[in-house]
Design an enzyme around this catalytic site. Sequence first.
Site, mmCIF file in Angstrom:
data_model
loop_
_atom_site.group_PDB
_atom_site.id
_atom_site.type_symbol
_atom_site.label_atom_id
_atom_site.label_comp_id
_atom_site.label_asym_id
_atom_site.label_seq_id
_atom_site.Cartn_x
_atom_site.Cartn_y
_atom_site.Cartn_z
ATOM 1 N N CYS A 49 0.831 -1.204 0.000
ATOM 2 C CA CYS A 49 0.000 0.000 0.000
ATOM 3 C C CYS A 49 0.866 1.256 0.000
ATOM 4 O O CYS A 49 1.734 1.409 0.879
ATOM 5 C CB CYS A 49 -0.918 0.005 1.221
ATOM 6 S SG CYS A 49 -1.929 1.490 1.351
ATOM 7 N N CYS A 103 -11.840 -10.702 19.917
ATOM 8 C CA CYS A 103 -10.934 -10.047 18.972
ATOM 9 C C CYS A 103 -9.792 -9.362 19.706
ATOM 10 O O CYS A 103 -8.996 -8.645 19.099
ATOM 11 C CB CYS A 103 -11.684 -9.045 18.092
ATOM 12 S SG CYS A 103 -12.500 -7.732 19.026
#
Length: 471
Positions: A95, A426
């Site tokens: 990216c 998470c």
Amino acid sequence: MKKTKQKFKGNNKKNNSKKASGKRGSSKKEIVEAKCIDIDAEGKGIVNYNGQEIRISNLIKDETAKIEIIKKGRHITGNLLKVLKPSPKRVKARCPHYDKCGGCQLQHMSYKDQFQHKQLMVEKLMKPFAKVNSIITMDNPYDYRNKAHATYSYKNGKIVSGFYEEKSHKVIPVDRCLIQSTKADDIHKTIRKLMKSFKMNPYDEDTGRGLIRHVLVKVGFATKEIMVILVTPSTMFASKNNFIKALRKEHPEIKTIIMNINNKRTSMVLGDREKVLYGKGTIQDTLCGYTFNISSKSFYQVNPKQTEKLYGKAIEMANFKGNEVVMDAYSGIGTIGIILSKNVKSVIGVELNKDAVRDSIKNAKQNQVNNARFYQGDAGEFMLKMKESGEKLDVVIMDPPRSGSDEKFLSSLVKISPKKVVYISCNPITQARDMKFLAKHGYKAEEIQPVDMFPQTAHVECVVLMSRVDK
């Protein structure tokens, strides 16, 4: 640590005076060479500066780097200037926005080294409890997010959309986010083009003027249905019908468009009010063979491919016999409760969010699941009421937010004393904290399974089976 340079902010003599150095807000900078001694849970490298651990983004264990140390009062931070001795684990991030965005934290590591780092992190946290299984990885660690959020702004007179630069409200223009749906990126591109042709302005945080603050795109990976949420400061939307028509002409797979109103000076993306501009206000997706309605604010796992692996493992761990009464705590739109319903006698889902409860009831009905009931309320209080009325639970499935559960909920769980607890999280740090409480109150960890739900980021999902130890 080797010091290479030292200076105060500014170059004039006043900055070097005692009066200036004592000013509130003045900062002292120092350039040093340092070796990274570890990576923390946020994916940042740790260096030792005068006995204090400083966190540095984009740094890998055992690398030597040139670092800018910034001291402001007692607060010390650091920035990576240059890697002097790179690790063999280092790769060039794909990216172009990686150094500024902050949405990903581990793109400078190969994918193999990313998940090995997560494996070791979970093993370190879970060492007091049980052996950790090998992490479940992704075949393609890109293009997995089914929810894409972008902030809209002006840059050099041009409408842009993207993400806030880390620790700022400066928008970084992003045309392509490598971890989210390519279709979402295409829709953001179209919206920017239409805003220009319809003479629509992005929202300005300073003046409070403009129409489009944020846009969220939710994609059904299995169904290909798409929801677009336009976040605006008011209900005023000139030419909205023509705008919607033009947007759907470019993207006919858009099944619903919602206007969410957020007029507060806040970092929160969504406001409390919303208006459906097109469609039913929901889309559908298929997970583990079941179809689910997804609304604008409902929680739905962002990585459907890995979610199927995660839920499959959780059900396998529970080893249901078919006669169990199960509570799905923090049940959201009812995904895991509905999916496991065929394996048990009955499911009780409890969730605070009334919209999510409404969705879960619809989801159970449309999937012809008759042994699952969903209630709005606090799951801990619900368990206490069950205990008082003499009801029992065999298994509790819990999937709390990143902050984990609280002692009130865990105390209620211990009182109703299910045989098994399947804890999905998470955030293994808060999960380990909660497991410690359960271990002190009669539960033992039987199996621990990390799942890489969020490649390129420092986050990792973990599912744990804890069983009651009978006295």
